[in-house]
Enzyme design. Structure first.
Site, PDB file in Angstrom:
ATOM      1  CB  VAL A  38      -0.931   0.023   1.231  1.00 27.06           C
ATOM      2  CG1 VAL A  38      -1.766   1.303   1.254  1.00 27.06           C
ATOM      3  CG2 VAL A  38      -1.824  -1.215   1.254  1.00 27.06           C
ATOM      4  CG  PHE A  40      -1.505   6.532   1.537  1.00 22.49           C
ATOM      5  CD1 PHE A  40      -2.777   7.079   1.404  1.00 22.49           C
ATOM      6  CD2 PHE A  40      -1.366   5.341   2.224  1.00 22.49           C
ATOM      7  CE1 PHE A  40      -3.878   6.443   1.944  1.00 22.49           C
ATOM      8  CE2 PHE A  40      -2.455   4.699   2.775  1.00 22.49           C
ATOM      9  CZ  PHE A  40      -3.724   5.252   2.627  1.00 22.49           C
ATOM     10  CB  ALA A  42       0.867  12.974   0.512  1.00 22.15           C
ATOM     11  N   GLY A  43       0.681  14.285  -2.889  1.00 21.95           N
ATOM     12  CA  GLY A  43       1.202  15.331  -3.755  1.00 21.95           C
ATOM     13  C   GLY A  43       0.602  16.683  -3.454  1.00 21.95           C
ATOM     14  N   GLY A  46      -3.302  16.636  -4.640  1.00 27.45           N
ATOM     15  CA  GLY A  46      -4.195  15.623  -4.106  1.00 27.45           C
ATOM     16  C   GLY A  46      -3.414  14.477  -3.511  1.00 27.45           C
ATOM     17  CB  SER A  47      -3.876  12.242  -0.838  1.00 27.15           C
ATOM     18  OG  SER A  47      -3.297  13.289  -0.106  1.00 27.15           O
ATOM     19  NE  ARG A  48      -1.257  11.311  -6.794  1.00 27.71           N
ATOM     20  CZ  ARG A  48      -1.267  12.608  -6.485  1.00 27.71           C
ATOM     21  NH1 ARG A  48      -2.365  13.309  -6.592  1.00 27.71           N
ATOM     22  NH2 ARG A  48      -0.177  13.215  -6.050  1.00 27.71           N
ATOM     23  CD  GLU A 157       8.416  14.069  -6.881  1.00 30.52           C
ATOM     24  OE1 GLU A 157       7.275  14.087  -7.393  1.00 30.52           O
ATOM     25  OE2 GLU A 157       8.800  14.927  -6.078  1.00 30.52           O
TER      26      GLU A 157
END
Length: 179
Positions: A38, A40, A42-43, A46-48, A157
């Site tokens: 899993v 996440f 967190a951009g 939004g979050s995905r 990144e």
């Protein structure tokens, strides 16, 4: 980039997981085990959440499928309300819990990586958000460690993006001039 960071993160998780079948209580008769991850993301906008399902055997991990859900606004928009920021992840966490079988949740690694939105915040605001998010996610049924919630720096990144693009194109393991 939205897709690349989580894919590389989950692949790195599998590099750290033990590959021996003795360590894996979910070995099946088909010669592989099922593992989930899993992630996440967190951009800034939004979050995905990405919930990956892998078949793992002696040759490595093979991605079988992925659940992807997103929501807005981004975590950084809660800079003055860190607990509200953490709670904003609830719908995504519920999707992840529903996707991973109950007997595998405790052995399923959860990671959250924040990107540009939190990097741009003052350190005390970003730290407050990360602390609230960490405490919220630690109450979930998933496995976490000290490094499970963090801000990813821009260099990492970018590197993860490069690796992911080449992975998706099937270029890893080939001549470096082909990447």
């Amino acid at each position: 980039m939205l897709v690349s960071v989580p894919i590389l993160l989950i692949l790195s998780v599998f590099l750290l997981w033990p590959s021996s079948q003795v360590d894996n209580p979910f070995h099946t008769n088909e010669g592989f085990s099922v593992k989930y991850g899993v992630v996440f993301d967190a951009g800034s906008t939004g979050s995905r959440v990405h919930v990956y399902r892998f078949h793992v055997n002696d040759n490595g991990a093979e991605l079988q499928d992925e659940l992807f859900e997103a929501l807005k606004p981004g975590l950084s928009s809660f800079q003055d309300e860190p607990m509200q920021g953490a709670l904003s992840l609830q719908p995504l966490l519920e999707k992840a819990i529903a996707r991973v079988p109950a007997e595998l949740r405790g052995s399923t690694k959860l990671s959250l990586r924040a990107t540009a939105g939190l990097r741009l915040l003052p350190a005390e605001k970003a730290d407050g958000l990360l602390t609230a998010v960490r405490e919220y996610l630690e109450a979930s049924p998933f496995a976490m460690d000290d490094g499970s919630v963090s801000i990813m720096d821009g260099v990492d990144e970018g590197a993860f993006g490069w690796v992911t693009v080449n992975y998706l194109l099937g270029k890893l393991g080939t001549s470096s001039s082909d990447t």
